[in-house]
Scaffold this motif. Structure first.
Motif, PDB file in Angstrom:
ATOM      1  N   ASN A 202      10.074  50.587 108.889  1.00  0.00           N
ATOM      2  CA  ASN A 202       8.763  50.837 108.452  1.00  0.00           C
ATOM      3  C   ASN A 202       8.794  52.439 108.103  1.00  0.00           C
ATOM      4  O   ASN A 202       9.243  53.199 108.862  1.00  0.00           O
ATOM      5  CB  ASN A 202       7.638  50.574 109.378  1.00  0.00           C
ATOM      6  N   TYR A 203       8.427  52.687 106.974  1.00  0.00           N
ATOM      7  CA  TYR A 203       8.138  54.303 106.680  1.00  0.00           C
ATOM      8  C   TYR A 203       6.740  54.522 106.212  1.00  0.00           C
ATOM      9  O   TYR A 203       6.150  53.966 105.566  1.00  0.00           O
ATOM     10  CB  TYR A 203       8.966  54.633 105.464  1.00  0.00           C
ATOM     11  N   ALA A 204       6.610  55.924 106.463  1.00  0.00           N
ATOM     12  CA  ALA A 204       5.355  56.482 105.900  1.00  0.00           C
ATOM     13  C   ALA A 204       5.247  56.699 104.345  1.00  0.00           C
ATOM     14  O   ALA A 204       6.540  56.642 103.918  1.00  0.00           O
ATOM     15  CB  ALA A 204       5.029  57.638 106.574  1.00  0.00           C
ATOM     16  N   ASP A 205       4.295  56.463 103.759  1.00  0.00           N
ATOM     17  CA  ASP A 205       4.340  56.572 102.222  1.00  0.00           C
ATOM     18  C   ASP A 205       5.081  57.885 101.671  1.00  0.00           C
ATOM     19  O   ASP A 205       5.696  58.051 100.738  1.00  0.00           O
ATOM     20  CB  ASP A 205       2.968  56.236 101.668  1.00  0.00           C
ATOM     21  N   SER A 206       4.649  58.861 102.419  1.00  0.00           N
ATOM     22  CA  SER A 206       5.055  60.236 102.008  1.00  0.00           C
ATOM     23  C   SER A 206       6.573  60.401 101.990  1.00  0.00           C
ATOM     24  O   SER A 206       7.302  61.283 101.690  1.00  0.00           O
ATOM     25  CB  SER A 206       4.462  61.413 102.814  1.00  0.00           C
ATOM     26  N   VAL A 207       7.375  59.636 102.979  1.00  0.00           N
ATOM     27  CA  VAL A 207       8.786  59.787 103.030  1.00  0.00           C
ATOM     28  C   VAL A 207       9.628  58.502 102.516  1.00  0.00           C
ATOM     29  O   VAL A 207      10.876  58.605 102.452  1.00  0.00           O
ATOM     30  CB  VAL A 207       9.106  59.822 104.429  1.00  0.00           C
ATOM     31  N   LYS A 208       9.014  57.684 102.055  1.00  0.00           N
ATOM     32  CA  LYS A 208       9.567  56.503 101.256  1.00  0.00           C
ATOM     33  C   LYS A 208      10.533  56.883 100.327  1.00  0.00           C
ATOM     34  O   LYS A 208      10.125  57.731  99.286  1.00  0.00           O
ATOM     35  CB  LYS A 208       8.804  55.169 100.742  1.00  0.00           C
ATOM     36  N   GLY A 209      11.874  56.487 100.290  1.00  0.00           N
ATOM     37  CA  GLY A 209      12.751  56.713  99.300  1.00  0.00           C
ATOM     38  C   GLY A 209      13.668  58.081  99.361  1.00  0.00           C
ATOM     39  O   GLY A 209      14.340  58.119  98.821  1.00  0.00           O
ATOM     40  N   ARG A 210      13.089  58.805 100.563  1.00  0.00           N
ATOM     41  CA  ARG A 210      13.832  60.048 101.038  1.00  0.00           C
ATOM     42  C   ARG A 210      14.392  60.017 102.274  1.00  0.00           C
ATOM     43  O   ARG A 210      15.595  60.575 102.374  1.00  0.00           O
ATOM     44  CB  ARG A 210      12.698  61.270 100.812  1.00  0.00           C
ATOM     45  N   PHE A 211      13.907  59.213 103.219  1.00  0.00           N
ATOM     46  CA  PHE A 211      14.209  59.244 104.610  1.00  0.00           C
ATOM     47  C   PHE A 211      14.615  57.773 104.950  1.00  0.00           C
ATOM     48  O   PHE A 211      14.268  56.935 104.324  1.00  0.00           O
ATOM     49  CB  PHE A 211      12.823  59.490 105.508  1.00  0.00           C
TER      50      PHE A 211
END
Length: 117
Positions: A58-67
Motif C-alpha cells: 500500500n502506498y501514499a498517493d504522493s509516492v505511487k509510481g516512484r517508491f
C-alpha cells in the motif's frame, strides 16, 4: 520485542534515488506488517508505504509510481526504494513493525532524507 534499525538516508538531488533499509531483530519478523512513515518539520507523521506479512503493498498517493517497498523474511529486512525524489520528500523516515490484532507496534529511530539541489 522487536528492534528496528534504519539506514540509507542522506542528501540527494531532485530526481535522484535512495534506498532505505530497515533491519529487524528480536521476534518473528514474518508475522509483522512493516511500514515506512515520514515526518517533515512542522507536519504530522504520515504513512509512505506498507507491506503485509503476505506481501500486499500500500502506498501514499504522493509516492505511487516512484517508491517501492519490499521485504526479505529470510534476512529480516524491509527496503524502500525511492526514485524520482522531490524536495517535498524531505523528511525523517521511520520504519514500523506492527503485529496485526495485537498491541505489538514498534518504531525505529528514524533516518533523515533530504532532497535538495
Amino acid at each position: 520485542q522487536v528492534q528496528l534499525v534504519e539506514s540509507g538516508g542522506g542528501l540527494v538531488q531532485p530526481g535522484g534515488s535512495l534506498t532505505l533499509s530497515c533491519a529487524a531483530s528480536g521476534s518473528i519478523f514474518r508475522v509483522y506488517a512493516m511500514g515506512w512513515y515520514r515526518q517533515a518539520p512542522g507536519k504530522q507523521r504520515e504513512l509512505v508505504a506498507a507491506i503485509t506479512s503476505g506481501g500486499s503493498t500500500n502506498y501514499a498517493d504522493s509516492v505511487k509510481g516512484r517508491f517501492t517497498i519490499s521485504r526479505d523474511n529470510a534476512k529480516n529486512t524491509v527496503t524502500l526504494q525511492m526514485n524520482s525524489l522531490k524536495p517535498e520528500d524531505t523528511a525523517v523516515y521511520y520504519c514500523n513493525a506492527d503485529r496485526p490484532h495485537t498491541l505489538y507496534d514498534y518504531w525505529g529511530q528514524g533516518t533523515q532524507v533530504t532532497v535538495s539541489s
